[in-house]
Design an enzyme around this catalytic site. Sequence first.
Site, PDB file in Angstrom:
ATOM      1  CB  ILE A  98      -0.927   0.007   1.222  1.00 48.26           C
ATOM      2  CG1 ILE A  98      -1.809  -1.239   1.230  1.00 48.26           C
ATOM      3  CG2 ILE A  98      -1.797   1.256   1.219  1.00 48.26           C
ATOM      4  CD1 ILE A  98      -2.769  -1.337   2.409  1.00 48.26           C
ATOM      5  N   PRO A  99       1.172   1.814  -1.162  1.00 48.70           N
ATOM      6  CG  PRO A  99       1.040   2.581  -3.371  1.00 48.70           C
ATOM      7  CD  PRO A  99       0.371   1.649  -2.384  1.00 48.70           C
ATOM      8  CB  CYS A 100       1.800   5.537   2.563  1.00 51.42           C
ATOM      9  SG  CYS A 100       2.888   4.475   3.524  1.00 51.42           S
ATOM     10  CG  HIS A 101       6.667   4.447  -1.289  1.00 53.05           C
ATOM     11  ND1 HIS A 101       5.954   3.274  -1.174  1.00 53.05           N
ATOM     12  CD2 HIS A 101       7.062   4.518  -2.588  1.00 53.05           C
ATOM     13  CE1 HIS A 101       5.937   2.647  -2.345  1.00 53.05           C
ATOM     14  NE2 HIS A 101       6.591   3.387  -3.227  1.00 53.05           N
ATOM     15  NE  ARG A 102       4.190   3.638  -5.832  1.00 58.70           N
ATOM     16  CZ  ARG A 102       3.618   2.547  -6.296  1.00 58.70           C
ATOM     17  NH1 ARG A 102       2.317   2.559  -6.582  1.00 58.70           N
ATOM     18  NH2 ARG A 102       4.304   1.430  -6.466  1.00 58.70           N
TER      19      ARG A 102
END
Length: 355
Positions: free
Chosen positions: A318-322
């Site tokens: 779940i790409p919260c780094h984006r």
Amino acid sequence: MMPVTDRIEIQKYYRALLAKDPSYVGIFYVGVKTTSIFCIATCRAKKPKFENTEFFRTVKDALDAGYRPCKICRPTENANEAPKQVIDAIRISTENPKIRISDALLREHQISPEIVRRWFKKNYGITFQAYQRMYRINQAYQELKTGKTIMDTAFDNGYESLSGFAYTYKKIVKKAPSNYSNDNLILINRLTTPIGPMFICATEQGICLLEFVDRRMLETEFRQLQNLLNGVIIFGENNHILQARVEINEYFAGKRTIFTVQLHTPGTHFQQAVWDCLKTILYGEVTTYKQQAEKLNNSKAVRAVARANGFNRVAIIIPCHRVIGSNGQLTGYGGGLARKQWLINHEKIIINHRC
């Protein structure tokens, strides 16, 4: 960020560095002042002079101090990867889940119980024997679910008495084996990545946690997860963890841009909406918290969106780094801003190579 300051400890670590002692892999990281790189204990590179070294307890501390990972020993990738003797001990244990692996048995396989004990205490916070007990109880739990009797399960898993099995089961799972149908086991395991080791948790429904082992508030996340799922975390592995391990490795190798492993992410309705929105951000792209709020038709909920992002327990997949700030600057990330930047750069590099 603080280097190790105890003189006796520093001297011990330096001797281990000179000896390339594998039992200290993951125990310390050495920064070389003259080259600005940092290494693990077993690095094959020429050893620095004592006065040119600094020792750190975590990869994050070395990175925060401005050191770059050594290209020879790849400390961020191999930092807490188990020494061969530990890998062998784990293999023997997983191949024989119903047998208690004693110190004497380890020595028969030329494995030092001391090295195994030290590594488990450092990296898991438990003993190797406790680790084995959790695997055995997970095995027993799976057998009880198939309808096997408690007596047969206990004796087939190497317990000498029903009372001993019941005591261990209840101590780990917090419930009697007769209540197994109400148990919700959360299995936890460990994997290494180029930017540090991670813990991964899964239920029967899917992956429920993927976090770097040095993430702040990790213990709080474990407690919250157990409360939300009314379960208990024990060491083990299932098909979701096996699949996630493969997909994460493919992601870091630049071979995967979309994850297919099933997820089990308990949260509020708003948090679920925010996490679903995160999953729509394409690989190699970034968005802002404001854009995320607008996509949810609530442009005034920027802070609430950022807070929900912070509650995401499944990093990378779940790409919260984006998600970055409206000013283009990196903002909060549980794994640290250095890792967030690394992940963004990694995806951009892969995308550019494919163009």
